[in-house]
Design an enzyme around this catalytic site. Structure first.
Site, PDB file in Angstrom:
ATOM      1  N   SER A 192      95.834 -94.908  51.897  1.00  0.00           N
ATOM      2  CA  SER A 192      94.985 -93.733  52.074  1.00  0.00           C
ATOM      3  C   SER A 192      93.504 -93.987  51.845  1.00  0.00           C
ATOM      4  CB  SER A 192      95.447 -92.618  51.134  1.00  0.00           C
ATOM      5  OG  SER A 192      95.359 -93.024  49.777  1.00  0.00           O
ATOM      6  N   HIS A 220     100.424 -90.547  55.498  1.00  0.00           N
ATOM      7  CA  HIS A 220      99.324 -90.624  56.463  1.00  0.00           C
ATOM      8  C   HIS A 220      99.775 -91.201  57.809  1.00  0.00           C
ATOM      9  CE1 HIS A 220      96.127 -89.522  53.611  1.00  0.00           C
ATOM     10  NE2 HIS A 220      96.902 -90.115  52.727  1.00  0.00           N
ATOM     11  N   LYS A 252      99.285 -82.999  56.056  1.00  0.00           N
ATOM     12  CA  LYS A 252      98.210 -83.810  56.638  1.00  0.00           C
ATOM     13  C   LYS A 252      98.217 -83.602  58.155  1.00  0.00           C
ATOM     14  CE  LYS A 252      97.984 -86.939  52.732  1.00  0.00           C
ATOM     15  NZ  LYS A 252      98.869 -86.136  51.839  1.00  0.00           N
TER      16      LYS A 252
END
Length: 405
Positions: A192, A220, A252
Site C-alpha cells: 500500500s 489494493h 477501496k
C-alpha cells in the site's frame, strides 16, 4: 494524564503530529477542502464508484426494505439475507467455494491470522506488510519470521531452517520452538505504500514445497488487478487452491465498506467459529451489503472503468518519472513520490494543496525513518485535465523545493 500532553508535544516537535483533513461532499476526482476546490489524488476509490448511482440506489432500496442497522453479531441475530447474498456473490467473483464478510480489513487480518496460527506455530511475513498484518501476527503469539521485501530466496532460507534443511549458525536465526504444527506465509499482494506487487507465484510454489498455508491480502488488488478485476490470483493466472486464503476489502476499488475472506467451505466454517473479530462484532448494516453487491456487479459489467484506471495510472507515472521524481518502481495506481526527509515531505504536501492538489505525505511510523514520501493514487474518473493540473503542481513545487531540476 500528563503523559498525553508530553507525547503530543513530542509528536509536534518531531514533525509527526497528525490532524484530520475534512472532505466536503462525495469522494470524487475533485473535492472541496476548507471551501476550496482541489484535485483529490490520495483516495483509494480507484474505480471512482464510491458515489456511483447504482451503488446509491442499491443502498437506498436496502434501507427501505431492511432498515439501517443489523442489530447484533452474526452468530446471534445479526445474519440477514443480504449477508448471505454478499458472501455468495464474493465467492462467485473470486472463484472460491465460500466467503465470509468482516467489518474492516484491519478486523479481518487481526482476526484470521490468530485463528490460523498461535503459540507453537510459525508465520512468515514480508517486511513491508500492512500494519493490520503485523498486528495480526503479534496477536497470534506464533513465532514471527519476517523476510526481506519480496525476497523469495530469503523466504526459502527461513522455510528451510524451520524444516531442518538449513544449518542454524550463531544467532542469525532465533530459537525455534520444539514443535511446529502449522506454518503460514502472509503477504500483501499490492503493497500500500510502495505500489509494487508481491511475487505470488513463487510464494505459492514455496508454500507447496514446505507444506505451508498462504494468506494473501488483496485489499489494493480487488477490482484493480486481473483481466476481470478479481485480484492477484487472476493477475498471475493462479488457481484458488485449498491452502490459499484470500483476504480483500470492499472499501477501496469497490467503493463501499468492509472486508472478506474467500476460500474453501471448510475454511469459512472454521473462521465462523474461531475468528474473534467476526464472532464479537455487530455485523455490517444492510445498506453496506447491498451497495457492495452492486459494486461487484459493476466491476464485471463495466470493464472500461478498470481500463480507464490503468491508462491514467501510466499517464501520471510516465510524466512524474520524466520530471525526475522517484516513483519507487510502482506497478499499480498507487504511485509513491519518494522524498526521504519528513519535513520536506510534509512541506511538499502542504504546498501542493495550496496549488489545488491534495496528496498526503506519508511519514514514520507508517514508513521507516528516512523513507517519507508523497503517496499519489489515481481514480478511473480523473480527467486528463485533473492529472495535468496535478503534474503542473508537482513540477512547480518540486522545483521550488529543489527536489527536481
Amino acid at each position: 494524564m500528563d503523559f498525553l500532553t508530553k507525547e503530543l508535544e513530542n509528536l509536534k516537535a518531531s514533525g509527526l503530529y497528525r490532524t484530520l483533513r475534512t472532505i466536503e461532499g462525495p469522494q470524487g476526482p475533485r473535492v472541496k477542502i476548507d471551501g476550496k476546490d482541489v484535485v483529490l489524488l490520495c483516495s483509494n476509490n480507484y474505480l471512482g464508484i464510491a458515489d456511483h448511482p447504482r451503488l446509491k440506489e442499491a443502498a437506498i432500496k436496502a434501507i427501505e426494505r431492511y432498515g439501517v442497522g443489523s442489530g447484533a453479531s452474526r452468530l446471534v441475530s445479526g445474519t440477514m439475507k443480504l449477508h448471505e447474498e454478499l458472501e455468495e456473490r464474493i465467492a462467485r467473483f473470486k472463484g472460491t467455494e465460500a466467503a465470509l464478510v468482516f467489518n474492516s480489513g484491519y478486523t479481518a487480518n487481526t482476526s484470521v491470522i490468530p485463528a490460523l496460527v498461535w503459540h507453537g506455530d510459525i508465520v512468515f511475513s514480508d517486511r513491508l506488510n500492512h500494519a493490520s498484518i503485523i498486528d495480526g501476527c503479534a496477536l497470534s503469539r506464533a513465532e514471527l519470521k519476517r523476510y526481506p521485501h519480496k525476497d523469495v530466496e530469503g523466504l526459502e532460507r527461513l522455510l528451510k531452517v524451520v524444516s531442518g534443511q538449513w544449518p542454524v549458525v550463531g544467532n542469525n536465526v532465533s530459537r525455534l520452538t520444539s514443535h511446529i504444527s502449522r506454518q503460514l506465509i502472509v503477504t500483501d499482494s499490492v503493497f500500500s505504500m510502495d505500489g509494487d506487487i508481491a511475487p505470488l507465484p513463487e510464494i505459492v510454489t514455496l508454500a507447496k514445497k514446505y507444506g505451508a498455508m498462504v494468506m494473501v491480502d488483496d485489499a489494493h488488488a480487488t477490482g484493480v488487478l486481473g483481466k476481470t478485476g478479481k485480484g492477484s490470483l487472476e493477475h498471475f493466472g493462479l488457481e484458488c487452491e485449498e491452502n490459499i486464503i484470500q483476504m480483500g476489502t470492499l472499501g477501496k476499488a469497490l467503493g463501499t465498506f468492509g472486508a472478506y475472506i474467500a476460500g474453501s467451505r471448510e475454511l469459512i466454517d472454521y473462521l465462523t467459529n474461531k475468528a474473534r473479530g467476526f464472532i464479537f462484532s455487530t455485523s455490517l448494516p444492510p445498506f453496506v451489503l447491498a451497495s457492495a453487491i452492486a459494486a461487484i456487479d459493476l466491476v464485471e459489467d463495466e470493464p472500461e472503468l478498470r481500463q480507464a484506471l490503468w491508462k491514467k495510472t501510466w499517464y501520471l507515472k510516465k510524466w512524474l518519472d520524466s520530471m525526475g521524481f522517484d516513483t519507487m518502481g510502482s506497478e499499480t495506481p498507487i504511485i509513491p513520490v519518494f522524498i526521504g526527509d519528513t519535513g520536506k515531505t510534509m512541506e511538499f504536501s502542504r504546498r501542493l494543496l495550496e496549488e489545488g492538489v491534495f496528496v498526503s505525505g506519508i511519514r514514520p511510523p507508517t514508513v521507516p525513518e528516512g523513507k517519507s514520501r508523497l503517496r499519489a493514487t489515481v481514480m478511473a474518473n480523473h480527467s486528463y485535465d485533473d492529472l495535468d493540473m496535478a503534474l503542473d503542481a508537482f513540477s512547480k513545487v518540486g522545483r521550488e523545493l529543489c527536489l527536481i531540476s
